[in-house]
Design a protein around this motif. Structure first.
Motif, PDB file in Angstrom:
ATOM      1  N   TYR A 126      43.937  41.050  46.327  1.00 58.65           N
ATOM      2  CA  TYR A 126      42.697  41.576  45.756  1.00 58.65           C
ATOM      3  C   TYR A 126      41.704  41.947  46.854  1.00 58.65           C
ATOM      4  O   TYR A 126      41.028  42.976  46.771  1.00 58.65           O
ATOM      5  CB  TYR A 126      42.091  40.553  44.801  1.00 58.65           C
ATOM      6  CG  TYR A 126      40.715  40.911  44.297  1.00 58.65           C
ATOM      7  CD1 TYR A 126      40.475  42.130  43.663  1.00 58.65           C
ATOM      8  CD2 TYR A 126      39.643  40.040  44.470  1.00 58.65           C
ATOM      9  CE1 TYR A 126      39.205  42.456  43.214  1.00 58.65           C
ATOM     10  CE2 TYR A 126      38.379  40.357  44.013  1.00 58.65           C
ATOM     11  CZ  TYR A 126      38.169  41.572  43.394  1.00 58.65           C
ATOM     12  OH  TYR A 126      36.912  41.898  42.949  1.00 58.65           O
ATOM     13  N   ASP A 139      40.249  46.966  40.151  1.00 58.38           N
ATOM     14  CA  ASP A 139      40.646  46.370  41.432  1.00 58.38           C
ATOM     15  C   ASP A 139      41.586  45.193  41.216  1.00 58.38           C
ATOM     16  O   ASP A 139      42.604  45.041  41.903  1.00 58.38           O
ATOM     17  CB  ASP A 139      39.415  45.877  42.200  1.00 58.38           C
ATOM     18  CG  ASP A 139      38.628  46.987  42.871  1.00 58.38           C
ATOM     19  OD1 ASP A 139      39.058  48.152  42.813  1.00 58.38           O
ATOM     20  OD2 ASP A 139      37.569  46.680  43.443  1.00 58.38           O
ATOM     21  N   MET A 140      41.222  44.329  40.277  1.00 62.21           N
ATOM     22  CA  MET A 140      42.005  43.121  40.048  1.00 62.21           C
ATOM     23  C   MET A 140      43.379  43.448  39.454  1.00 62.21           C
ATOM     24  O   MET A 140      44.390  42.845  39.828  1.00 62.21           O
ATOM     25  CB  MET A 140      41.236  42.164  39.140  1.00 62.21           C
ATOM     26  CG  MET A 140      39.960  41.642  39.762  1.00 62.21           C
ATOM     27  SD  MET A 140      39.263  40.272  38.829  1.00 62.21           S
ATOM     28  CE  MET A 140      37.708  40.050  39.694  1.00 62.21           C
ATOM     29  N   ALA A 178      45.643  44.670  42.106  1.00 54.64           N
ATOM     30  CA  ALA A 178      46.194  43.562  42.886  1.00 54.64           C
ATOM     31  C   ALA A 178      47.345  42.888  42.152  1.00 54.64           C
ATOM     32  O   ALA A 178      48.398  42.588  42.748  1.00 54.64           O
ATOM     33  CB  ALA A 178      45.098  42.547  43.197  1.00 54.64           C
TER      34      ALA A 178
END
Length: 230
Positions: free
Chosen positions: A81, A24-25, A28
């Motif tokens: 994020y 996920d990070m 982002a």
């Protein structure tokens, strides 16, 4: 005496301990890079920095920028994020089975993370934990955050279990420092995120575990003598 039961309470770090949130990070980060016309960063390059937080991720990505510029990128990163939250992350292999085993033995468990609460809280129902997680403390929930022991001690009060009867599990040095200050036995989650220069042996946790599945065995858990179950 053979330890046949789990500790009565367990508190976990979130990122790098229960949840592999690096995808996920990194998603982002790469959306931000795409907006700037920059090529994507490999997951492997950024993964070790995840437990250190947003600023560490930005520094690892744009280390050639000055500090003021990097600081100005923190909010855009967190906003991006938030939009990617839960889209790419997964539980580490063995975590679901371990939580099932803890609950089957009547263990109360919760999460103490330095992630801002507004980013941690939506993940709980996404992961199916809304009725299972006994407490969730974010990095901004209280006046102090890890490595200070306050979040752990507060969580112990919420779940109604003495600190010495709770084990804290985390993948970062500050997790182990906080646990020691709170009087809780600790487990170093070696499956999590670490920089090459990190030395988990030096953190002096009570136990170091390579694989969450090891924690399906009650004898793998550290317990203070006063906390041993009858």
């Amino acid at each position: 005496m053979t330890q046949t039961r789990f500790p009565r309470g367990v508190l976990f770090d979130l990122d790098g301990t229960l949840l592999d949130s690096a995808p996920d990070m990194v998603a982002a980060i790469n959306l931000m890079r795409a907006e700037r016309g920059e090529s994507p960063m490999p997951l492997a390059d950024l993964r070790p920095h995840v437990s250190k937080g947003a600023r560490a991720m930005i520094r690892a990505t744009w280390g050639h920028f000055d500090e003021a510029t990097r600081e100005s990128m923190v909010k855009p990163f967190l906003d991006t994020y938030e939009r990617e939250l839960g889209k790419h992350c997964t539980l580490f292999d063995g975590i679901a089975e371990m939580l099932d085993a803890l609950e089957a033995d009547g263990v109360r468990w919760g999460i103490v993370t330095n992630k801002p609460y507004y980013l941690a809280e939506p993940l709980i129902p996404m992961l199916g934990w809304a009725d299972r997680c006994g407490v969730l403390i974010g990095g901004d929930s209280l006046d102090e955050r890890k490595p200070h022991p306050l979040p752990l001690l507060h969580s112990a009060e919420v779940i109604g279990i003495a600190p010495e009867s709770i084990v804290y599990v985390g993948d970062d040095e500050r997790d182990i420092v906080a646990a020691r200050a709170a009087g809780m036995p600790s487990i170093v989650a070696l499956w999590g995120y670490r920089l090459a220069e990190d030395d988990p042996v030096a953190w002096n946790g009570d136990v170091m575990i390579e694989d969450p599945k090891t924690l399906l065995d009650p004898t793998a858990w550290p317990l203070a003598p006063a906390a041993l179950p009858a």
